[in-house]
Design an enzyme around this catalytic site. Structure first.
Site, PDB file in Angstrom:
ATOM      1  N   GLU A  38       8.220  -1.378 -43.652  1.00 28.93           N
ATOM      2  CA  GLU A  38       9.234  -1.220 -42.711  1.00 28.93           C
ATOM      3  C   GLU A  38       8.963  -2.154 -41.597  1.00 28.93           C
ATOM      4  OE1 GLU A  38      12.000  -0.033 -43.177  1.00 28.93           O
ATOM      5  OE2 GLU A  38      11.537   1.061 -45.022  1.00 28.93           O
ATOM      6  N   THR A  48      13.431  -9.667 -41.188  1.00 28.81           N
ATOM      7  CA  THR A  48      13.270 -10.369 -42.421  1.00 28.81           C
ATOM      8  C   THR A  48      13.793 -10.034 -43.649  1.00 28.81           C
ATOM      9  OG1 THR A  48      11.030 -10.577 -41.079  1.00 28.81           O
ATOM     10  CG2 THR A  48      11.041 -11.259 -43.410  1.00 28.81           C
ATOM     11  N   TYR A  82      14.614   4.180 -36.012  1.00 32.91           N
ATOM     12  CA  TYR A  82      14.776   4.014 -37.481  1.00 32.91           C
ATOM     13  C   TYR A  82      13.414   4.086 -38.205  1.00 32.91           C
ATOM     14  CZ  TYR A  82      14.584   1.361 -41.602  1.00 32.91           C
ATOM     15  OH  TYR A  82      14.360   0.936 -42.916  1.00 32.91           O
TER      16      TYR A  82
END
Length: 386
Positions: free
Chosen positions: A51, A57, A134
């Site tokens: 993550e 990316t 997140y």
């Protein structure tokens, strides 16, 4: 008299529509979910590394880095005990190097604060360096199947279209709406699989351009599809205006060694090594000859003030053009020789003399690595070091 509240985007998803959405998402994922190396098991360490790498990316770019990183640092304790230079070298080329430094710091913190046991709840995960809402939700749901919502680039787009949201999804209002929706649509069970599924849907079906709406399992639940607005949603982020900058750098040689310096905590690519580099005052309208004179003078002053050495036999080697956030940079690259045998640097000086072979093991900035390659190619044509 009671007032009637105006309808909101969330009102589109009544209970029956939510049920259909959850069923369709998990059914689609069972057949079409992506086969990714970090999904092989529920190891929170592997999930966390992936993550962090996937921020800003692409999946294709991350795969080889992930494999190399896990090969060298397969466990949390390996990461915590590794020298920072080793971590940065493994990260080199991925960019946004604060991610790697935060991983290193957080690994040490997990070892000291939690006896090496990875936290399971979102709140504790968010207390770690570099772990935001997140990432915490992704680790909690993917590793522990915690009912934790996620909003990232792919789900931001998917949710905006499902809701038919015409505002800016990156605004405070938009983020509040999307996170509320992300939590509302989660099933009671299989939250990890559901979150994987919506990310995959956003990446492969609900694409930024030319979304494959006919193949989407959620088209009957999608407000943008119903209204024909999927090409307009989400609102595109405003591109920052680019500023032109001219930098200069020099490869200073002494015998078979070259001078490198560690970039400071307030600089771009903090913690990485680089060749001495300065930003020039000269404007872009100046001739190349004038720019070279300014660059050599500025670099020479920097060497005298910061290293205590003078350069000789200055030569322009190449230019490297690159971009960093809102800057469009032209990097003038020079070579020079040390005018006298330099003194040895202290370990904490942030300066080192290394051979071109040793530099392979040093974490360099992207432009530093390109320049090292250019110097190697140059030495094949004529001897640079003496």
């Amino acid at each position: 008299m009671p007032t009637t509240m105006p309808p909101t985007e969330l009102d589109w998803f009544d209970t029956p529509r939510l049920r259909r959405l959850r069923t369709a998402v998990l059914r689609w994922y069972a057949t079409h979910g992506r086969d990714l190396p970090w999904r092989e098991n529920r190891d929170p360490y592997r999930i966390w590394i992936s993550e962090a790498m996937l921020q800003q990316t692409t999946v294709a770019a991350v795969k080889p880095y992930f494999a190399r990183f896990l090969d060298r640092l397969p466990t949390l304790h390996d990461l915590a005990q590794a020298p920072e230079d080793d971590v940065l070298r493994l990260w080199e080329g991925l960019g946004y190097y604060s991610r790697a430094r935060n991983l290193h710091r957080a690994a040490k913190e997990i070892v000291t604060r939690f006896n090496g046991t990875f936290p399971e709840d979102v709140e504790t995960l968010m207390s770690l360096p570099g772990v935001g809402r997140y990432t915490a939700g992704a680790i909690a749901s993917f590793a522990y199947d915690t009912r934790a919502p996620i909003v990232e680039a792919n789900t931001l787009r998917l949710y905006s279209r499902l809701l038919g949201y015409r505002g800016d999804p990156r605004s405070k209002e938009g983020q509040t709406l999307l996170w509320t929706f992300a939590e509302r649509i989660l099933p009671r069970d299989e939250s990890g699989a559901f979150n994987h599924a919506v990310m995959d849907l956003g990446a492969t079906i609900c694409r930024p351009a030319d979304p494959d709406c006919p193949a989407c399992p959620l088209k009957t639940s999608c407000r943008a599809f119903a209204e024909g607005t999927q090409a307009e949603i989400p609102v595109k982020a405003k591109r920052p205006e680019l500023t032109d900058v001219i930098d200069a750098t020099v490869v200073v040689s002494s015998g078979d060694r070259v001078l490198i310096r560690r970039r400071g905590p307030e600089e771009r690519w903090a913690g990485l090594w680089d060749f001495p580099r300065v930003t020039l005052e000269a404007g872009g309208a100046a001739s190349d000859a004038a720019l070279h004179r300014v660059a050599i003078g500025t670099l020479g002053d920097w060497l005298k003030e910061n290293v205590g050495l003078a350069g000789r036999d200055w030569a322009h080697l190449t230019d490297i053009r690159h971009g960093v956030t809102r800057y469009r940079i032209r990097l003038l690259c020079f070579t020079a020789a040390s005018a006298a045998k330099p003194a040895t640097f202290a370990d904490d000086s942030g300066l080192r003399w290394v051979t071109l072979q040793e530099i392979d093991d040093v974490p360099l900035s992207m432009t530093g690595r390109k320049l090292a390659k250019a110097v190697r190619e140059h030495t094949r044509e004529r001897r640079l070091f003496s």
